[in-house]
Design an enzyme around this catalytic site. Structure first.
Site, PDB file in Angstrom:
ATOM      1  N   GLY A   1       3.906  10.256  -4.567  1.00  0.00           N
ATOM      2  CA  GLY A   1       4.153  10.032  -5.999  1.00  0.00           C
ATOM      3  C   GLY A   1       2.832   9.905  -6.726  1.00  0.00           C
ATOM      4  O   GLY A   1       1.947   9.176  -6.285  1.00  0.00           O
TER       5      GLY A   1
ATOM      6  N   ARG B   1       5.343  15.472  -1.962  1.00  0.00           N
ATOM      7  CA  ARG B   1       5.702  14.827  -0.698  1.00  0.00           C
ATOM      8  C   ARG B   1       5.946  15.977   0.274  1.00  0.00           C
ATOM      9  O   ARG B   1       6.694  16.898  -0.035  1.00  0.00           O
ATOM     10  CB  ARG B   1       6.971  13.992  -0.862  1.00  0.00           C
ATOM     11  CG  ARG B   1       6.841  12.908  -1.931  1.00  0.00           C
ATOM     12  CD  ARG B   1       8.007  11.964  -1.918  1.00  0.00           C
ATOM     13  NE  ARG B   1       8.088  11.188  -3.149  1.00  0.00           N
ATOM     14  CZ  ARG B   1       7.340  10.130  -3.439  1.00  0.00           C
ATOM     15  NH1 ARG B   1       6.422   9.712  -2.582  1.00  0.00           N
ATOM     16  NH2 ARG B   1       7.473   9.474  -4.577  1.00  0.00           N
TER      17      ARG B   1
ATOM     18  N   ASP C   1       1.737   4.715   0.896  1.00  0.00           N
ATOM     19  CA  ASP C   1       1.931   4.420   2.312  1.00  0.00           C
ATOM     20  C   ASP C   1       2.080   5.668   3.189  1.00  0.00           C
ATOM     21  O   ASP C   1       1.355   5.851   4.180  1.00  0.00           O
ATOM     22  CB  ASP C   1       3.207   3.557   2.400  1.00  0.00           C
ATOM     23  CG  ASP C   1       3.231   2.754   3.664  1.00  0.00           C
ATOM     24  OD1 ASP C   1       2.173   2.616   4.277  1.00  0.00           O
ATOM     25  OD2 ASP C   1       4.323   2.272   4.038  1.00  0.00           O
TER      26      ASP C   1
ATOM     27  N   THR D   1      -0.869   4.034  -5.710  1.00  0.00           N
ATOM     28  CA  THR D   1       0.585   3.942  -5.858  1.00  0.00           C
ATOM     29  C   THR D   1       0.917   2.836  -6.843  1.00  0.00           C
ATOM     30  O   THR D   1       0.341   1.738  -6.744  1.00  0.00           O
ATOM     31  CB  THR D   1       1.292   3.655  -4.521  1.00  0.00           C
ATOM     32  OG1 THR D   1       2.641   3.245  -4.811  1.00  0.00           O
ATOM     33  CG2 THR D   1       0.632   2.556  -3.692  1.00  0.00           C
TER      34      THR D   1
ATOM     35  N   ASP E   1       3.409   1.132  -6.804  1.00  0.00           N
ATOM     36  CA  ASP E   1       4.232   0.116  -6.137  1.00  0.00           C
ATOM     37  C   ASP E   1       3.424  -1.126  -5.721  1.00  0.00           C
ATOM     38  O   ASP E   1       3.996  -2.189  -5.522  1.00  0.00           O
ATOM     39  CB  ASP E   1       4.897   0.702  -4.882  1.00  0.00           C
ATOM     40  CG  ASP E   1       5.758   1.910  -5.209  1.00  0.00           C
ATOM     41  OD1 ASP E   1       6.202   2.006  -6.371  1.00  0.00           O
ATOM     42  OD2 ASP E   1       5.991   2.747  -4.325  1.00  0.00           O
TER      43      ASP E   1
ATOM     44  N   ASP F   1       2.377  -1.805  -2.896  1.00  0.00           N
ATOM     45  CA  ASP F   1       3.028  -2.296  -1.674  1.00  0.00           C
ATOM     46  C   ASP F   1       2.135  -2.173  -0.448  1.00  0.00           C
ATOM     47  O   ASP F   1       2.589  -2.311   0.684  1.00  0.00           O
ATOM     48  CB  ASP F   1       4.347  -1.548  -1.438  1.00  0.00           C
ATOM     49  CG  ASP F   1       4.165  -0.034  -1.364  1.00  0.00           C
ATOM     50  OD1 ASP F   1       3.065   0.454  -1.697  1.00  0.00           O
ATOM     51  OD2 ASP F   1       5.121   0.665  -0.985  1.00  0.00           O
TER      52      ASP F   1
ATOM     53  N   ARG G   1       9.639   0.501  -4.982  1.00  0.00           N
ATOM     54  CA  ARG G   1      10.198   0.593  -3.617  1.00  0.00           C
ATOM     55  C   ARG G   1      10.602  -0.786  -3.099  1.00  0.00           C
ATOM     56  O   ARG G   1      11.286  -1.508  -3.793  1.00  0.00           O
ATOM     57  CB  ARG G   1       9.212   1.257  -2.659  1.00  0.00           C
ATOM     58  CG  ARG G   1       9.073   2.741  -2.901  1.00  0.00           C
ATOM     59  CD  ARG G   1       8.333   3.401  -1.776  1.00  0.00           C
ATOM     60  NE  ARG G   1       7.945   4.743  -2.159  1.00  0.00           N
ATOM     61  CZ  ARG G   1       8.739   5.814  -2.035  1.00  0.00           C
ATOM     62  NH1 ARG G   1       9.942   5.694  -1.527  1.00  0.00           N
ATOM     63  NH2 ARG G   1       8.316   6.999  -2.414  1.00  0.00           N
TER      64      ARG G   1
HETATM   65  O1  F6P Z   1       6.106   5.336  -4.747  1.00  0.00           O
HETATM   66  C1  F6P Z   1       6.101   5.533  -6.119  1.00  0.00           C
HETATM   67  C2  F6P Z   1       7.513   5.695  -6.630  1.00  0.00           C
HETATM   68  O2  F6P Z   1       7.436   5.892  -8.023  1.00  0.00           O
HETATM   69  C3  F6P Z   1       8.467   4.553  -6.295  1.00  0.00           C
HETATM   70  O3  F6P Z   1       8.283   3.424  -7.108  1.00  0.00           O
HETATM   71  C4  F6P Z   1       9.804   5.231  -6.459  1.00  0.00           C
HETATM   72  O4  F6P Z   1      10.784   4.607  -5.674  1.00  0.00           O
HETATM   73  C5  F6P Z   1       9.522   6.614  -5.962  1.00  0.00           C
HETATM   74  O5  F6P Z   1       8.116   6.822  -6.047  1.00  0.00           O
HETATM   75  C6  F6P Z   1      10.211   7.712  -6.723  1.00  0.00           C
HETATM   76  O6  F6P Z   1       9.945   8.898  -6.064  1.00  0.00           O
HETATM   77  P1  F6P Z   1      10.186  10.351  -6.672  1.00  0.00           P
HETATM   78  O7  F6P Z   1       9.115  10.598  -7.696  1.00  0.00           O
HETATM   79  O8  F6P Z   1      10.073  11.244  -5.517  1.00  0.00           O
HETATM   80  O9  F6P Z   1      11.537  10.329  -7.319  1.00  0.00           O
END
Ligand code: F6P
Length: 381
Positions: free
Chosen positions: A16, A110, A141, A164, A166, A168, A210
């Site tokens: 992300g 990803r 992560d 990130t 998050d 986390d 997350r």
């Molecule tokens: O890890 C960053 C994040 O924005 C999280 O907070 C969220 O759960 C996820 O990515 C959303 O992922 P995507 O952009 O693939 O929908």
């Protein structure tokens, strides 16, 4: 392996996107060119770009020659505007004016394929053929796990950079993007307060993060939201939702007109539910406020899932500064003949390199609990 100044360093953004990725790329490129006289290759779309480039040259002896020619011919902006070009030699101009821009000019993705060892092997072979001896990966992560595996499976110098929203990653106090995302959430809460106050409503806002409640917690503390619910508080039950509704009702009895409740996306429910937490809470609160004989039966609850809004926007000075500090440390580690593979981290306000798999900072969990406690006391109306 030591790095000679003429071997290019490759940089990619993965997972992300996070605000600060562009500022980091700019710092890597400018330090590479201005301080270390070392070329920097930008990789498009994270690991996926590397896999695509590896597939382009696979089984074709001329493929690698053509790829090298493309990299030499289409440098900087020329390479960036061609969406098919996976590897771009960056120049000063290509990173000009990008520092405050959200997202990443390199693109991010990803890449599930990268979980396969044979795919990582293809990428390692590609980088070796290109003479790239070091790779810098900014991401969360999953992306840093990919970086660790590359470090274990090759002779490449690998540096990870936490990026990130998050927050986390428990081995660093902050990741790139968190400060900006908190700013964005404060901005969003301010907007919701205007309408909540006008209609005397309860707004339940769901944040990203997350499994971590850090983003929600920091945003609650900085925005003055009345309540914050995080995964670290354990699963929500019918009884705990009623307890929160009672608390809101109590505040209304004391003359309060509206409330902003933040709930982190990672909060779980008991029994488990598949809907977004904001909607589950809305239903539970609304049911409670409308029970027979309740004092505020007109009190309305509105849910909002804030979603990807939290990932965009102008990067804050805090993130731009952290990006520059991470880049400086990454270069230091790469050029040090005794330097280790690892991840840049902010620990006790100092930027350093920690090895992959470095244990969590014990203070992180303590700070999280303390922050939530502080918020509770500040928001007690
Ligand atoms: O890890 C960053 C994040 O924005 C999280 O907070 C969220 O759960 C996820 O990515 C959303 O992922 P995507 O952009 O693939 O929908």
């Amino acid at each position: 392996m030591s790095l000679s100044p003429e071997s290019p360093v490759a940089v990619l953004c993965s997972g992300g996107d996070a605000p600060g990725m562009n500022a980091f790329l700019r710092a890597m490129v400018r330090l590479g060119l201005n301080r270390h006289e070392t070329p920097v290759y930008g990789i498009r779309d994270g690991y996926r770009g590397l896999v695509r480039a590896a597939r382009q040259v696979e089984g074709d002896p001329e493929g690698i020659v053509r790829l090298k020619q493309e990299i030499e011919r289409n440098t900087g902006h020329r390479g960036l505007i061609d969406a098919q070009q996976c590897i771009i030699q960056m120049d000063h101009a290509s990173v000009s004016g990008i520092m405050g821009k959200g997202g990443t000019i390199l693109g991010s993705a990803r890449c599930l394929d990268f979980h396969k060892p044979e795919v990582r092997r293809e990428v390692i072979t590609l980088l070796e053929k290109l003479g790239v001896k070091a790779l810098v990966v900014s991401g969360g992560d999953g992306s840093l796990t990919g970086a660790r595996l590359l470090a274990e499976e090759s002779n490449l110098r690998i540096i990870g950079v936490p990026a990130t929203i998050d927050n986390d990653l428990q081995f660093t106090e902050m990741a790139l993007g968190v400060d900006t995302a908190v700013h964005t959430l404060v901005w969003a809460v301010d907007h919701f307060i205007d309408t909540a106050r006008s209609h005397r409503r309860v707004m339940v806002l769901e944040t990203m993060g997350r499994e971590s409640g850090d983003l929600a917690r920091m945003a609650a503390l900085a925005s003055g939201a009345e309540m914050v619910i995080t995964p670290e508080g354990g699963p929500m039950t019918e009884a705990s939702m009623i307890a929160l509704a009672e608390k809101i009702e109590g505040a209304m009895t004391r003359g309060r007109g509206h409330a902003i409740i933040l709930i982190a996306e990672g909060v779980r429910f008991e029994p488990p539910q598949s809907r977004n937490g904001a909607y589950i809470l809305r239903d539970a609160f609304q049911k409670y406020f409308q029970r027979e004989g309740a004092p505020f039966q007109d009190l309305e609850v509105r849910p909002s899932v804030l979603g990807h809004l939290q990932r965009g926007g102008h990067t804050t000075p805090g993130d731009c500064i952290l990006a520059a500090r991470f880049a400086e440390e990454a270069w230091k580690a790469l050029l040090d003949p005794n330097g280790i593979n690892g991840i840049t981290a902010l620990r006790y306000n100092k930027v350093e390199i920690v090895p992959f798999g470095c244990p969590d900072l014990p203070e992180r969990a303590i700070h999280s609990r303390a922050m939530e406690h502080l918020h509770d006391d500040l928001s007690n109306w």
